[in-house]
Design an enzyme around this catalytic site. Structure first.
Site, PDB file in Angstrom:
ATOM      1  CG  LEU A  80      -1.980  -1.046   1.373  1.00 39.00           C
ATOM      2  CD1 LEU A  80      -2.692  -0.913   2.722  1.00 39.00           C
ATOM      3  CD2 LEU A  80      -2.986  -0.982   0.233  1.00 39.00           C
ATOM      4  CG  ASP A  81       0.346   4.556  -2.738  1.00 42.10           C
ATOM      5  OD1 ASP A  81       1.104   3.725  -3.268  1.00 42.10           O
ATOM      6  OD2 ASP A  81      -0.450   5.269  -3.373  1.00 42.10           O
ATOM      7  NE  ARG A  82       6.118   7.954   4.972  1.00 39.03           N
ATOM      8  CZ  ARG A  82       5.643   9.023   5.600  1.00 39.03           C
ATOM      9  NH1 ARG A  82       4.677   9.727   5.035  1.00 39.03           N
ATOM     10  NH2 ARG A  82       6.134   9.397   6.772  1.00 39.03           N
TER      11      ARG A  82
END
Length: 269
Positions: A80-82
């Site tokens: 997942l994106d940060r």
């Protein structure tokens, strides 16, 4: 004359990361589902899945908290994106990692996200965004841009959306990406004039009414996992408190999300 066997290069196992008691307690608190093969966590916004810069540890490194003596730590199946919160899946065994990795590549997983967008509900209120995109780099930063399907470096991308709740200047959407491009949902929503709140990179509002979007208001709410024999497991994660508060302040109704029980799993991989 018999030739000696050819030695094959093997990738060395990563050295164990020493974690503090506080870090172990923190990552343990993220667990929402576990069985003999799988471990799923509700990742908080601000924690990099892998390879983050400027952080003490990424989630991948924090997984050493679950490593058994003489065994490898769980392996991330996806990322997942940060700044995106929500369900992230790991495999505890090599066979499970192999099976799930192949299923992910074959797009057999079902993914459901929640996002707060502005300036209101899209028109139509539900539909499919089918727009190709390509990766571009500016300095050390990577972006995705909408492009023509036949442009150099173009990747096809499809995202379904559905409006769950709408209020003055904002809407809560349910999103189901059909492909897995970097920043796909963020770029697709921005392309229809409905960027995600808190997404400064792609034009999202940092403030809606009297509510401040302190981070990207995007949450991976559910993951539909294919298992052996055709069975499926649905793993869900409730939105974090900051997103709940943000939605409540805007008058947006979040759907009820319950974490799965270990007994929900029909069979092993």
């Amino acid at each position: 004359m018999t030739r000696p066997p050819v030695a094959r290069a093997t990738r060395p196992a990563p050295a164990p990361i020493l974690l503090s008691a506080e870090e172990i307690a923190w990552v343990t608190s993220m667990v929402i589902y576990e069985d003999d093969d799988l471990l799923a966590l509700n990742k908080p916004s601000g924690l990099s899945s892998q390879g983050g810069r400027g952080q003490v540890h990424t989630l991948d490194e924090l997984l050493f908290a679950f490593a058994k003596p003489g065994k490898a730590r769980p392996r991330l199946i996806h990322r997942l994106d940060r700044d995106t919160s929500g369900v992230i899946l790991t495999a505890k065994t090599k066979p499970a990692a192999s099976a799930l990795g192949k299923a992910m590549m074959a797009r057999r997983f079902g993914k459901t996200y929640l996002a707060v967008v502005s300036p209101g509900a899209p028109e139509p209120r539900e539909g499919l965004i089918d727009k190709a995109m390509r990766r571009e780099e500016v300095g050390r930063e990577a972006y995705m841009r909408i492009c023509a399907p036949d442009a150099e470096g173009a990747e096809s991308a499809q995202s379904r959306y559905r409006t769950l709740s709408a209020a003055a200047g904002a809407a809560l959407l349910e999103l189901s990406p059909k492909t897995g491009r970097m920043h796909q949902l963020r770029v697709h929503l921005a392309s229809i004039g409905r960027p995600i709140a808190g997404d400064a990179r792609y034009g999202g509002a940092l403030r809606l009414g009297d509510q401040t979007a302190a981070r990207l208001m995007l949450h991976a709410a559910a993951l539909d996992v294919p298992l052996a024999g055709g069975e499926r497991l649905r793993i869900t994660a409730p939105p974090p408190v900051d997103m709940q508060t943000f939605c409540a302040g805007l008058g947006l109704a979040l759907p009820a999300v319950e974490a799965p029980r270990n007994s929900d799993r029909p069979q092993t991989l």
